[in-house]
Write a protein that holds these residues in place. Structure first.
Motif, PDB file in Angstrom:
ATOM      1  N   VAL A 145       0.831  -1.203   0.000  1.00  0.00           N
ATOM      2  CA  VAL A 145       0.000   0.000   0.000  1.00  0.00           C
ATOM      3  C   VAL A 145       0.863   1.251   0.000  1.00  0.00           C
ATOM      4  CG1 VAL A 145      -1.766   1.309   1.223  1.00  0.00           C
ATOM      5  CG2 VAL A 145      -1.927  -1.192   1.113  1.00  0.00           C
ATOM      6  N   GLY A 146       1.737   1.362   0.979  1.00  0.00           N
ATOM      7  CA  GLY A 146       2.600   2.528   1.053  1.00  0.00           C
ATOM      8  C   GLY A 146       3.637   2.587  -0.048  1.00  0.00           C
ATOM      9  N   GLU A 147       3.972   1.434  -0.619  1.00  0.00           N
ATOM     10  CA  GLU A 147       4.985   1.378  -1.670  1.00  0.00           C
ATOM     11  C   GLU A 147       4.431   1.808  -3.026  1.00  0.00           C
ATOM     12  OE1 GLU A 147       6.306  -2.629  -1.656  1.00  0.00           O
ATOM     13  OE2 GLU A 147       7.417  -2.459   0.232  1.00  0.00           O
ATOM     14  N   ARG A 148       3.138   1.532  -3.282  1.00  0.00           N
ATOM     15  CA  ARG A 148       2.610   1.722  -4.637  1.00  0.00           C
ATOM     16  C   ARG A 148       1.467   2.714  -4.739  1.00  0.00           C
ATOM     17  NH1 ARG A 148       2.912  -4.299  -7.405  1.00  0.00           N
ATOM     18  NH2 ARG A 148       5.056  -4.008  -8.105  1.00  0.00           N
ATOM     19  N   ALA A 149       0.895   3.112  -3.617  1.00  0.00           N
ATOM     20  CA  ALA A 149      -0.212   4.068  -3.652  1.00  0.00           C
ATOM     21  C   ALA A 149       0.212   5.379  -3.018  1.00  0.00           C
ATOM     22  CB  ALA A 149      -1.435   3.503  -2.933  1.00  0.00           C
ATOM     23  N   SER A 150      -0.055   6.484  -3.706  1.00  0.00           N
ATOM     24  CA  SER A 150       0.142   7.799  -3.097  1.00  0.00           C
ATOM     25  C   SER A 150      -1.146   8.256  -2.438  1.00  0.00           C
ATOM     26  CB  SER A 150       0.584   8.816  -4.153  1.00  0.00           C
ATOM     27  OG  SER A 150      -0.348   8.859  -5.230  1.00  0.00           O
ATOM     28  N   ALA A 151      -2.281   7.790  -2.945  1.00  0.00           N
ATOM     29  CA  ALA A 151      -3.592   8.112  -2.385  1.00  0.00           C
ATOM     30  C   ALA A 151      -4.590   7.113  -2.951  1.00  0.00           C
ATOM     31  CB  ALA A 151      -4.010   9.535  -2.723  1.00  0.00           C
ATOM     32  N   VAL A 152      -5.736   6.994  -2.280  1.00  0.00           N
ATOM     33  CA  VAL A 152      -6.765   6.030  -2.673  1.00  0.00           C
ATOM     34  C   VAL A 152      -8.125   6.718  -2.678  1.00  0.00           C
ATOM     35  CG1 VAL A 152      -8.081   4.007  -1.826  1.00  0.00           C
ATOM     36  CG2 VAL A 152      -5.579   3.909  -1.972  1.00  0.00           C
ATOM     37  N   LEU A 153      -8.956   6.317  -3.641  1.00  0.00           N
ATOM     38  CA  LEU A 153     -10.359   6.727  -3.663  1.00  0.00           C
ATOM     39  C   LEU A 153     -11.229   5.474  -3.641  1.00  0.00           C
ATOM     40  CD1 LEU A 153     -12.759   8.667  -3.998  1.00  0.00           C
ATOM     41  CD2 LEU A 153     -12.383   8.558  -6.475  1.00  0.00           C
TER      42      LEU A 153
END
Length: 342
Positions: A145-153
């Motif tokens: 999650v922290g490695e590949r996402a900068s933000a989530v919707l």
């Protein structure tokens, strides 16, 4: 009812409408096929410049890449937009493993592996089953999650209790009523027998065209405010889904509990719900919001006015929320790079 041919399904997904936002994007797509470990071939489209920040769009149940036309048309000039057909949907195959939270999660891993550069982070947006996909990914691959996402919707989604909380067809999963009066026997609520309701919900039968389908789409999935183009666009997308994939994914989603995945979303996460959503009602977003607020990762919570397909029926508001998320993530990345260079 007969199964639709490949050509017919493709035509249903790519019709031309008077409403420009629903039509095939003018931006060309780089198409690729991503093979999963169990042999599913996932259709992936990439729009925009390779150097632009990446936005990953994950569609919901019975949909496809084409469902995101209103967003691809809006964002592909400024962002690198990645969209894919979930297994069994659109042009993707089912593979040898039955759909589950594990396949949702591992398929997303395969797509991210194939479309992101090492160390690259993307804004990842999921609608309905796409939101479940993100939470399944966070549950089973928390380190990513922290490695590949900068933000989530997370839009019009849930993390549990779908079987009993959907209001799409209350007669199938709620206490039976006559008028305003609940039906009971000896004080015990009467429901439709579960095997009967499940056989209707999960049956791999084609969805017919016609008046009844239009009424269900307008009054149960969208709202009476939806335009004829929006109703017909949604019907075309959903009718194009293979019945077997639609039924198997419905059965898989019914009892998922992805609460752990919600808690693992350790990046800024925005939630969208819709006041008129009957498929995954607004109340199903509350556990997401409460968990994200508790973990300190709730970026924002929006309630849009119409139905389940918020990106179609409330396109302007949906795109505004997504653009804010993407812009904030891009500015944050640029700030971190500048600080690191000092």
């Amino acid at each position: 009812m007969f199964a639709l041919s490949h050509a017919t399904r493709n035509q249903l997904r790519n019709r031309t409408f008077a409403t420009a936002k629903l039509n095939t994007p003018s931006q060309p797509a780089a198409a690729k096929t991503v093979r999963t470990d169990d042999g599913a071939d996932l259709r992936v489209h990439v729009y925009g410049k390779e150097s632009a920040p990446t936005l990953v769009l994950i569609h919901g149940w019975a949909c496809s890449i084409e469902y995101w036309h209103p967003q691809i048309r809006e964002f592909a000039d400024d962002y690198r937009v990645v969209a894919y057909d979930q297994r069994g949907h659109g042009e993707s195959t089912l593979g040898s493993t039955a759909p589950s939270e594990h396949t949702l999660a591992s398929d997303l891993v395969a797509v991210l592996d194939a479309t992101l550069q090492p160390g690259e982070k993307a804004v990842i947006a999921g609608h309905s089953m796409g939101g479940l996909t993100i939470q399944a990914w966070a549950k089973h691959y928390p380190a990513q999650v922290g490695e590949r996402a900068s933000a989530v919707l997370l839009a019009n989604t849930a993390n549990a209790d779908i079987r009993w909380e959907t209001d799409l067809a209350p007669v199938l999963n709620k206490q039976l009523t006559i008028g305003k009066y609940a039906v009971t026997v000896g004080g015990v609520p009467v429901r439709m027998p579960q095997p009967v309701s499940e056989s209707l919900l999960f049956a791999p039968l084609p969805i017919p065209a016609g008046w009844l389908t239009e009424q269900i789409m307008r009054y149960r999935v969208l709202t009476p405010d939806a335009t004829d183009d929006e109703v017909n666009f949604a019907i075309g997308i959903i009718r194009s889904c293979r019945p077997l994939a639609r039924g198997r994914h419905a059965a898989a989603m019914a009892d998922m509990d992805l609460s752990e995945g919600t808690a693992n979303l350790n990046v800024p996460t925005t939630v969208i719900a819709s006041a008129g959503d009957r498929l995954l009602p607004q109340r199903l977003s509350r556990p997401l919001v409460d968990t994200l607020r508790r973990t300190g990762n709730l970026a924002d919570f929006h309630i849009l006015p119409h139905g389940h397909l918020s990106n179609v029926e409330d396109t302007t508001a949906f795109n505004s929320v997504l653009r804010h998320i993407a812009h904030t993530a891009t500015v944050s990345r640029a700030t971190r790079r500048n600080v690191a260079a000092l």
